[in-house]
Design an enzyme around this catalytic site. Structure first.
Site, PDB file in Angstrom:
ATOM      1  N   ASP A  38       0.826  -1.207   0.000  1.00 16.97           N
ATOM      2  CA  ASP A  38       0.000   0.000   0.000  1.00 16.97           C
ATOM      3  C   ASP A  38       0.860   1.256   0.000  1.00 16.97           C
ATOM      4  OD1 ASP A  38      -2.407   1.376   0.012  1.00 16.97           O
ATOM      5  OD2 ASP A  38      -2.501   1.459   2.201  1.00 16.97           O
ATOM      6  N   ASN A  69       1.610   3.273  -3.083  1.00 18.26           N
ATOM      7  CA  ASN A  69       2.331   3.643  -4.307  1.00 18.26           C
ATOM      8  C   ASN A  69       1.959   5.040  -4.792  1.00 18.26           C
ATOM      9  OD1 ASN A  69       3.760   1.102  -4.790  1.00 18.26           O
ATOM     10  ND2 ASN A  69       1.747   0.234  -5.199  1.00 18.26           N
ATOM     11  N   ARG A  70       0.658   5.322  -4.816  1.00 29.21           N
ATOM     12  CA  ARG A  70       0.208   6.629  -5.333  1.00 29.21           C
ATOM     13  C   ARG A  70       0.634   7.760  -4.404  1.00 29.21           C
ATOM     14  NH1 ARG A  70      -5.994   6.235  -7.003  1.00 29.21           N
ATOM     15  NH2 ARG A  70      -6.180   5.759  -4.783  1.00 29.21           N
ATOM     16  N   ASN A 126     -10.251  -1.683  -6.199  1.00 27.93           N
ATOM     17  CA  ASN A 126      -9.348  -0.902  -7.048  1.00 27.93           C
ATOM     18  C   ASN A 126      -9.769  -0.913  -8.508  1.00 27.93           C
ATOM     19  OD1 ASN A 126      -6.388  -2.024  -5.244  1.00 27.93           O
ATOM     20  ND2 ASN A 126      -7.789  -0.362  -4.773  1.00 27.93           N
TER      21      ASN A 126
END
Length: 276
Positions: free
Chosen positions: A51, A53-54, A99
């Site tokens: 969790d 990455n963005r 997602n």
């Protein structure tokens, strides 16, 4: 006004300080690695929720696509750490069923990455040298054909291996997994001529476990989630009933080996009583 010689001296001092910090961190990491290995107690099945990455990309001020690229590089790195320690089974969660409902352009980009990385893994010398068996778990019926082909090729090329088992949870949701398991059990009972009344009267937890995506391997005894979020978000809801959890306050691409070793050391210090 700072004079040029003073600026140069300050730069040299900073480099010296950074080098000293790096050396200290490296030494600490080596001691930690020796301690973890000498303890001997390691997870039989490690779950990893990748969790952040963005948010990592946002913090760097770069496009979110670069965050995913950094995340892929980190996944390869962590796979190597697991191989070095001899962890028998690892499940990484790379895409949830929720997602898939994101911005279509982002989902298309992710599908392209899955296609590329599945084909890369199928050719990765480490996978074959270590006889890693790779499986894609989740709901994939809506995936593009090229992605399905790439995942199928990866599974087929590693199907006979007897080293680490690597589950890639893609298009995965814990609730959906349980529903799929119940459907399969009911279908099997109906095919065998069982009535609904008989199924209800004799239903046991092991009947559901036998049809989970991870059937046949130990439940995860340790689950690590990065990014600072303190929740499972549906990861292995059935299998995690006795799992130990570790929530790491760094985004996935920034997850260091020292963070990984600290998590394992924490796991080694826990007293697992399994509800007793």
């Amino acid at each position: 006004m700072t004079r040029p010689p003073l600026k140069a001296a300050l730069r040299t001092a900073k480099k010296t300080r950074d080098a000293a910090r790096g050396a200290l961190l490296w030494g600490y990491e080596q001691r930690l690695a020796r301690a973890v290995k000498s303890h001997g107690k390691l997870p039989r099945h490690l779950g990893l929720i990748l969790d952040g990455n963005r948010r990592y990309a946002r913090a760097l001020g770069v496009e979110r696509e670069l965050g995913y690229e950094f995340g892929i590089d980190k996944a390869h790195e962590v796979l190597q750490w697991c191989l070095e320690l001899g962890i028998p089974a690892v499940t990484i969660w790379v895409l949830s069923t929720d997602n898939v409902a994101r911005d279509p352009e982002e989902v298309r980009h992710l599908m392209g990455l899955f296609d590329r990385e599945a084909r890369n893994l199928a050719r990765d010398p480490r996978i074959h040298a270590n006889r890693v068996r790779v499986r894609a778990i989740g709901q994939h019926h809506d995936f593009p054909v090229n992605v399905l082909d790439a995942l199928r090729e990866l599974e087929e090329k590693t199907a006979r291996y007897d080293g680490m088992l690597l589950n890639i949870a893609v298009g995965y949701g814990g609730r959906e997994e349980i529903v799929d398991a119940v459907k399969q059990h009911l279908s099997a009972q109906a095919a065998a001529g069982g009535t609904l009344e008989h199924v209800v009267a004799h239903l046991k937890p092991e009947h559901i476990s036998a049809h989970l995506y991870t059937a046949g391997i130990p439940d995860p005894d340790f689950i690590i989630r990065t990014s600072g979020e303190i929740r499972l978000s549906g990861f292995m809801l059935w299998q995690s009933v006795y799992s130990e959890y570790y929530f790491c306050d760094v985004y996935w691409p920034g997850f260091r080996r020292v963070d990984f070793l600290r998590a394992l050391r924490d796991f080694q210090g826990r007293d697992r009583r399994f509800g007793k």
